[in-house]
Design a protein around this motif. Structure first.
Motif: not given
Length: 367
Positions: A85-109
Motif C-alpha cells: 500500500i505504501a508503494y501504491v501511495l508512492y506511485f500515486c504521489y509521483k503521478s500527482i507531481r507530474n500531473v501538477r507539472e503538466f497543468g502549471d506548464l500549460m498555463i505558463m506557456f
C-alpha cells in the motif's frame, strides 16, 4: 485493462521517455556549480549500480513476478500489505507531481487563460483512458513517439549550437572545488530523481516478451537516457552560465532568446510540447503502476480501481499552491528523505531476502 506482452523496443522506448520525462525541465545538481554535469554522470553511475545490482537482480531471481508479488512472497501477508500500500501511495504521489507539472506548464506557456482544474481534469482523463486500454497501448505509444521526440531534441540542440548562445567555457574549470561538491550534489538527490525512479519498471518487466535480452537492453536504454540528460545539463550550463540555477525552466529560457539565421525564433512552444510529452508518459506510467499494484493487492482487475486511483491523483494535484512550491518541496524533502526509502532501502531489503530464500531452497534441495 488488458495485460498483453510488450516487445523489447516498446519497453526501451518507455524507459527512455520515462527517464528523460521532466528532467530536462530542470538544471540538475546546481549545487555543484560548473561541475553539475559531472554530478549527473556520478548520479547516473550510482543509478546504474542500483539498477543492475538491485532492481534487475530482483527481476532475475523472480522473473515471473512484479514488485507487489515479490513483496508478498518475501514479506508475507501482514507486512506485505503495509509495504504494498505504501508503494501504491508512492506511485500515486509521483503521478500527482507530474500531473501538477503538466497543468502549471500549460498555463505558463500555452494556455494562460485556462483554469488549472480544467487542464488537470483533461490530462487525468487522457491518462486514465490510456491505462484502461492496457499496458500494450501505453508501450506502443511510447515506441511510436520516441523517435519523433529524439529528432526534435536533436534539431533543438543543433539550432542552439548555431545560434551563438552556447559558451562551453562556462563548463570550466573542472573540479575547481574538488570532488566533494560533485558527490554531495549527486547522492542521494540525482539517484532519487531521475535515475532511482526506474524501480517502477519492476511492475512492468514481467509483461515483457521472454526473449532473454531484457536485462542488457534495459541497461543500454538507461545509459542512453543518462547521457542524454547529461548532455542537456551541459547545454543549459553552456547557455546560461551562473544563471542556470536561478531560472525556473532553464531550457525554455534559452529558447526564448534564440534567434537563428534572422528568421527562426520563439520556438519555445515546440519545446513546451516536448516537455509535455515527457511529463505525460511519466505520469501515465506511474498511474499504471499504482493501478497494477492496487489490483494485485485486491486480487482483482476492475475499471473502478482505475477510477479510484485517478481520483486520488486528481485531488492530490491540488495539494500544492503553485509550481514553485511543488519544486521546492520535492528537492528539499522528497529526493533527500522520502524517495530513497522506496528506491533504495526497500529494494535492497527485498534482494537480501530473495537471496537468502534462494540459498535456503538450494540447501534444502541438496539435503
Amino acid at each position: 485493462m488488458n495485460l498483453e506482452r510488450i516487445s523489447l523496443n516498446q519497453l526501451g522506448s518507455l524507459i527512455v521517455l520515462f527517464l528523460i520525462g521532466s528532467s530536462s525541465l530542470f538544471y540538475l545538481a546546481s549545487d555543484a556549480s560548473r561541475d553539475a554535469w559531472l554530478a549527473v554522470i556520478v548520479g547516473m553511475l550510482c543509478g546504474l549500480l542500483l539498477l543492475w545490482g538491485v532492481n534487475l537482480a530482483l527481476y532475475r531471481l523472480m522473473p515471473q513476478r512484479n514488485l507487489i508479488e515479490i513483496i508478498f512472497e518475501l514479506l508475507g501477508r501482514p507486512l506485505g500489505y503495509i509495504v504494498s500500500i505504501a508503494y501504491v501511495l508512492y506511485f500515486c504521489y509521483k503521478s500527482i507531481r507530474n500531473v501538477r507539472e503538466f497543468g502549471d506548464l500549460m498555463i505558463m506557456f500555452l494556455l494562460p487563460q485556462t483554469p488549472l482544474t480544467v487542464l488537470i481534469i483533461f490530462v487525468c482523463l487522457l491518462s486514465a483512458y490510456t491505462v484502461f486500454h492496457g499496458v500494450d497501448v501505453l508501450f506502443r505509444m511510447a515506441e511510436a513517439i520516441l523517435p519523433l521526440v529524439i529528432i526534435i531534441y536533436l534539431i533543438l540542440f543543433l539550432l542552439l549550437t548555431g545560434s551563438g548562445l552556447l559558451h562551453f567555457e562556462n563548463l570550466t574549470p573542472i573540479l575547481e572545488n574538488g570532488f566533494k561538491p560533485v558527490w554531495d550534489a549527486a547522492f542521494p538527490e540525482l539517484i532519487s530523481f531521475p535515475f532511482g525512479e526506474i524501480i517502477l519498471f519492476l511492475m512492468f518487466w514481467k509483461y515483457s516478451e521472454p526473449t532473454g535480452g531484457i536485462v542488457s537492453f534495459t541497461v543500454k536504454c538507461f545509459l542512453f537516457s543518462g547521457l542524454f540528460i547529461t548532455f542537456t545539463n551541459m547545454f543549459i550550463l553552456a547557455g546560461l552560465g551562473s544563471l542556470a540555477g536561478t531560472v525556473t525552466i532553464p531550457l525554455m529560457q534559452m529558447t526564448n532568446h534564440m534567434e537563428f539565421a534572422r528568421f527562426l525564433e520563439r520556438i519555445d512552444p515546440l519545446v513546451a510540447l516536448l516537455l509535455f510529452t515527457g511529463v505525460f508518459f511519466k505520469l501515465t506510467a506511474y498511474y499504471f503502476g499504482a493501478v497494477l499494484a492496487l489490483s494485485q493487492i485486491m486480487k482483482r482487475q476492475s475499471k473502478y480501481i482505475i477510477v479510484f486511483v485517478g481520483a486520488i491523483i486528481f485531488w492530490g494535484s491540488f495539494m500544492f499552491r503553485n509550481y514553485m512550491e511543488q519544486v521546492w518541496f520535492g528537492f528539499q524533502y522528497n529526493v533527500k528523505y522520502h524517495f530513497p526509502i522506496f528506491q533504495i532501502l526497500v529494494p535492497m531489503l527485498l534482494l537480501a531476502l530473495a537471496m537468502i530464500k534462494k540459498r535456503w531452497s538450494e540447501k534444502v534441495r541438496i539435503e
